[in-house]
Write a protein that holds these residues in place. Structure first.
Motif, PDB file in Angstrom:
ATOM      1  N   MET A  94      14.842  52.573  14.995  1.00  0.00           N
ATOM      2  CA  MET A  94      14.555  52.167  16.366  1.00  0.00           C
ATOM      3  C   MET A  94      15.332  50.936  16.804  1.00  0.00           C
ATOM      4  O   MET A  94      15.665  50.782  17.974  1.00  0.00           O
ATOM      5  N   VAL A  95      15.583  50.023  15.888  1.00  0.00           N
ATOM      6  CA  VAL A  95      16.282  48.776  16.210  1.00  0.00           C
ATOM      7  C   VAL A  95      17.482  48.633  15.279  1.00  0.00           C
ATOM      8  O   VAL A  95      17.469  49.152  14.164  1.00  0.00           O
ATOM      9  N   PRO A  96      18.538  47.952  15.712  1.00  0.00           N
ATOM     10  CA  PRO A  96      19.737  47.821  14.875  1.00  0.00           C
ATOM     11  C   PRO A  96      19.455  47.127  13.544  1.00  0.00           C
ATOM     12  O   PRO A  96      18.636  46.208  13.466  1.00  0.00           O
ATOM     13  N   GLU A  97      20.142  47.579  12.516  1.00  0.00           N
ATOM     14  CA  GLU A  97      20.070  46.939  11.196  1.00  0.00           C
ATOM     15  C   GLU A  97      21.237  45.954  11.111  1.00  0.00           C
ATOM     16  O   GLU A  97      22.297  46.251  10.567  1.00  0.00           O
ATOM     17  N   PHE A  98      21.028  44.763  11.647  1.00  0.00           N
ATOM     18  CA  PHE A  98      22.115  43.807  11.818  1.00  0.00           C
ATOM     19  C   PHE A  98      22.757  43.396  10.493  1.00  0.00           C
ATOM     20  O   PHE A  98      23.956  43.155  10.431  1.00  0.00           O
ATOM     21  N   LEU A  99      21.967  43.315   9.437  1.00  0.00           N
ATOM     22  CA  LEU A  99      22.506  42.860   8.153  1.00  0.00           C
ATOM     23  C   LEU A  99      23.436  43.881   7.515  1.00  0.00           C
ATOM     24  O   LEU A  99      24.164  43.567   6.577  1.00  0.00           O
ATOM     25  N   ALA A 100      23.411  45.122   8.011  1.00  0.00           N
ATOM     26  CA  ALA A 100      24.239  46.169   7.411  1.00  0.00           C
ATOM     27  C   ALA A 100      25.692  46.070   7.855  1.00  0.00           C
ATOM     28  O   ALA A 100      26.575  46.666   7.239  1.00  0.00           O
ATOM     29  N   GLY A 101      25.973  45.313   8.918  1.00  0.00           N
ATOM     30  CA  GLY A 101      27.326  45.220   9.449  1.00  0.00           C
ATOM     31  C   GLY A 101      28.015  43.934   9.063  1.00  0.00           C
ATOM     32  O   GLY A 101      27.547  43.152   8.235  1.00  0.00           O
ATOM     33  N   SER A 102      29.170  43.686   9.691  1.00  0.00           N
ATOM     34  CA  SER A 102      29.948  42.478   9.415  1.00  0.00           C
ATOM     35  C   SER A 102      29.545  41.375  10.379  1.00  0.00           C
ATOM     36  O   SER A 102      29.027  41.644  11.466  1.00  0.00           O
ATOM     37  N   PRO A 103      29.793  40.104  10.019  1.00  0.00           N
ATOM     38  CA  PRO A 103      29.453  38.987  10.916  1.00  0.00           C
ATOM     39  C   PRO A 103      30.145  39.092  12.271  1.00  0.00           C
ATOM     40  O   PRO A 103      29.615  38.618  13.278  1.00  0.00           O
ATOM     41  N   SER A 126      17.269  38.707   9.991  1.00  0.00           N
ATOM     42  CA  SER A 126      18.405  39.623  10.114  1.00  0.00           C
ATOM     43  C   SER A 126      19.488  39.100  11.041  1.00  0.00           C
ATOM     44  O   SER A 126      20.568  39.678  11.123  1.00  0.00           O
ATOM     45  N   LEU A 127      19.215  38.013  11.753  1.00  0.00           N
ATOM     46  CA  LEU A 127      20.169  37.473  12.705  1.00  0.00           C
ATOM     47  C   LEU A 127      20.219  35.955  12.614  1.00  0.00           C
ATOM     48  O   LEU A 127      19.273  35.317  12.156  1.00  0.00           O
ATOM     49  N   THR A 128      21.301  35.398  13.109  1.00  0.00           N
ATOM     50  CA  THR A 128      21.406  33.944  13.204  1.00  0.00           C
ATOM     51  C   THR A 128      20.373  33.414  14.201  1.00  0.00           C
ATOM     52  O   THR A 128      19.928  34.121  15.100  1.00  0.00           O
ATOM     53  N   TYR A 129      20.015  32.176  14.012  1.00  0.00           N
ATOM     54  CA  TYR A 129      19.147  31.462  14.950  1.00  0.00           C
ATOM     55  C   TYR A 129      20.040  30.649  15.879  1.00  0.00           C
ATOM     56  O   TYR A 129      20.946  29.943  15.433  1.00  0.00           O
ATOM     57  N   VAL A 130      19.810  30.772  17.182  1.00  0.00           N
ATOM     58  CA  VAL A 130      20.603  30.010  18.150  1.00  0.00           C
ATOM     59  C   VAL A 130      19.994  28.621  18.262  1.00  0.00           C
ATOM     60  O   VAL A 130      18.940  28.424  18.857  1.00  0.00           O
ATOM     61  N   GLU A 131      20.668  27.659  17.678  1.00  0.00           N
ATOM     62  CA  GLU A 131      20.182  26.277  17.645  1.00  0.00           C
ATOM     63  C   GLU A 131      20.487  25.552  18.951  1.00  0.00           C
ATOM     64  O   GLU A 131      19.711  24.725  19.419  1.00  0.00           O
TER      65      GLU A 131
END
Length: 636
Positions: free
Chosen positions: A61-70, A134-139
């Motif tokens: 249902m939602v993207p698997e962000f960790l499976a791809g490249s940065p 699974s994603l970066t945090y926007v600081e």
């Protein structure tokens, strides 16, 4: 019938042969793989191989962000992703330069345009990785000053969007008959949602919404062409289901805001996709009590990641009664049910029984874990859910025993759409009215005027400001006002205190008590903590806010240094809850535990968890936390 066929039938409102169980595993899988703590039989398996081996449908249902490249998520602070789940590819305008600077755990991304530059800073730490993030945090977000709105508007207005159907179709084919590959259309329901969720800090959004309203409305107009392009390309894609909109909460995306800015775009997306034979999915993982009717009115075909009571206020049976006639529900099992510290075996078994009795006859329902399977989940419980569904999930289900919410409760929920009228006070009425309305300039003028009239600063604080903040706190606790109103009032309160503090310092001004507050290590969410801080300050407590992602030893050191009456620990992620227990254990070792009361809170935290880790109290919301603080100080 395959799982894909069952899910497609269920999404269309038809009756399949049995219920489907499709747990989201990525945020459980990656940290456990990193720590080598996957179940022995699955040590060398991928996520899909685990689901297949256990007989569960794939959750796609939602993207698997960790499976791809940065690089696929380098523009994530703009809500631009180039992952396999996207049937389109968005590219920056030709005359916009992206400059990426990486330094340790931080990545700074600057966009230079013909009319100026904007920049953000993203963070991804080992602790976040270990916690399953699974994603970066926007600081640091893009929008900092009024001029930034036009610069971002230029980027979005000139963004290019191309079809990426081949890559998407290849991923869709790889899912096969094990589930439905849901296209990632747009996680933001509308242009304003894009601003609220991605371009500003959750707290700062409400300040900007008031202070820079004209600029924000202009940016909305600039973002709309981008949304139009994404919707058009996605509608013509091979996708069968499309995700449009995610992460709603009736206190943050509150009803009036949702109705004005979210609903029209959700309705437009749903209607456009429906014409192309596609189902619209929204990720409804938050508190939906005040949004039940609005989400239904949106026309989306499926509410995914539905998280019911006890993690939120709406029982699963109420969701089914209200929604299942027109909308499919995907979820239903709160993630805390998989955690031994939060749910006993009796709680777990009882919940499964409640679930199956609450969703009779069982059409329009796909069972999943909301929001996701947490890293600390007891895997054996996941297996038992699968076995339970296999045994009890033949459709149609037999009659259950669910009792709907009482009429007065529903009336109260509906009343959340319109905040109650401001109560009138005889003393300090103008001052208090300015505080209720969050008018910081007015309140500065009124406080100065009262001081010039010879009214003592202590009287202004104790007789005017604190009682008004207590009213605001009570209204928030009773769901009569929303987060933006509280935050704006708090900002006005802080402005008043800046003027009063020099005068208060001349006297022996005694505070109600000292409180150390912070979000635990690995967790970067702060809006709930900020609200607690606001309430406590408004009630006269001296608050030492340590911020987010606070190391265990920092909490312990501050308790030793400040000698607070109360320590408040916040967590929004199930992955970071264990740090609360570690802090308490650390205080015991340091000989400090008996010298401070400990309150814990956050969406996944409950009374069972608080009791298990040895906390003194659990606050379900900011108002409850304030009540506990007053009780511990003998004021409540």
């Amino acid at each position: 019938m395959t799982d894909r066929e069952r899910m497609l039938k269920t999404g269309r409102g038809e009756m399949a042969d049995r219920l489907v169980f499709a747990p989201r595993l990525d945020l459980w899988y990656h940290p456990n793989k990193l720590k080598n703590t996957l179940p022995p039989e699955h040590q060398n398996h991928t996520i899909d191989e685990i689901s297949k081996a256990e007989g569960w449908a794939f959750h796609k249902m939602v993207p698997e962000f960790l499976a791809g490249s940065p690089e696929e998520t380098i523009d994530r602070a703009l809500n631009i992703y180039r992952v396999k789940e996207c049937p389109y590819r968005a590219e920056l305008p030709d005359d916009v330069e992206r400059i990426v600077t990486r330094q340790g755990e931080r990545t700074r991304v600057q966009y230079r345009t013909p009319i100026g530059s904007v920049a953000c800073v993203m963070v991804y730490t080992d602790e976040m990785r270990a916690a399953g993030a699974s994603l970066t945090y926007v600081e640091e977000h893009f929008l900092k000053k009024p001029e930034d709105y036009k610069i971002l508007g230029y980027i979005y207005r000139n963004m290019k969007v191309y079809p990426a159907y081949e890559r998407f179709k290849a991923w869709m084919d790889s899912v096969g008959e094990h589930g439905v590959a849901c296209a990632n259309g747009n996680g933001d329901a509308s242009p304003l949602h894009q601003i609220q969720r991605d371009l500003l800090d959750a707290t700062e959004f409400f300040y900007h919404y008031k202070d820079y309203h004209k600029e924000m409305m202009g940016l909305i107009e600039d973002i709309e062409p981008f949304f139009e392009k994404v919707l058009a390309v996605t509608a013509d894609s091979p996708a069968e289901w499309v995700l449009w909109g995610a992460n709603y909460d009736d206190m943050i995306t509150y009803p009036a805001l949702f109705k004005e800015h979210y609903l029209p775009w959700l309705q437009k997306a749903a209607a456009t996709l429906k014409k192309k034979g596609k189902l619209t999915v929204s990720h409804c993982d938050g508190e939906n009590l005040g949004l039940l009717d609005l989400i239904l009115e949106s026309g989306v075909d499926m509410a995914e990641s539905v998280c019911p009571h006890p993690m939120t206020k709406v029982p699963i049976g109420e969701y089914y009664r209200r929604w299942a006639g027109r909308m499919t529900i995907f979820g239903g099992i709160p993630s805390v049910m998989l955690l031994e510290d939060s749910a006993t075996e009796r709680d777990f078994e009882g919940y499964l029984d409640l679930l199956i009795r609450s969703i009779v006859p069982g059409n329009r329902f796909i069972i999943g874990v909301a929001d996701t399977v947490p890293p600390g989940a007891k895997f054996e419980r996941l297996r038992r859910i699968g076995q339970f569904v296999e045994k009890q999930g033949r459709l149609p289900l037999e009659a259950g025993g669910f009792r709907p919410l009482a009429g007065e409760e529903l009336t109260k929920a509906a009343a959340r759409v319109t905040p109650a009228k401001t109560p009138k006070k005889v003393e300090f009425s103008g001052l208090q009215q300015a505080l209720y309305e969050g008018e910081e300039q007015t309140i500065r003028a009124l406080v100065r005027k009262d001081l010039e009239r010879g009214i003592w600063a202590e009287d202004i604080l104790q007789g005017g400001l604190i009682p008004a903040m207590e009213v605001i706190g009570e209204k928030f606790k009773n769901n009569e006002i929303f987060i933006p109103e509280v935050l704006l009032s708090a900002r006005a309160m802080n402005e008043a205190l800046k003027i009063l503090e020099p005068h208060l310092a001349k006297k022996d001004h005694r505070v109600s008590g000292k409180i150390v507050l912070g979000t635990v290590h690995g967790d970067v969410h702060d809006i709930g903590k900020n609200l607690v801080s606001v309430m406590l300050k408004g009630a006269g407590f001296q608050v030492f806010d340590l911020g987010i992602n606070v190391m265990n030893e920092v909490f312990i050191r501050k308790v030793a240094e400040i000698h607070p009456d109360i320590l408040g620990l916040s967590a929004l992620l199930t992955t970071t809850m264990p740090h609360m227990k570690e802090v308490i254990e650390g205080l015991k070792k340091a000989g400090l535990r008996d010298k401070v009361k400990i309150i814990v809170g956050g969406a996944p935290v409950n009374q069972t968890f608080a009791d298990t880790i040895g906390a003194d109290g659990y606050g379900a919301d900011a108002g409850s936390a304030l009540d506990l603080a007053k009780k511990f100080k003998g004021k409540g």
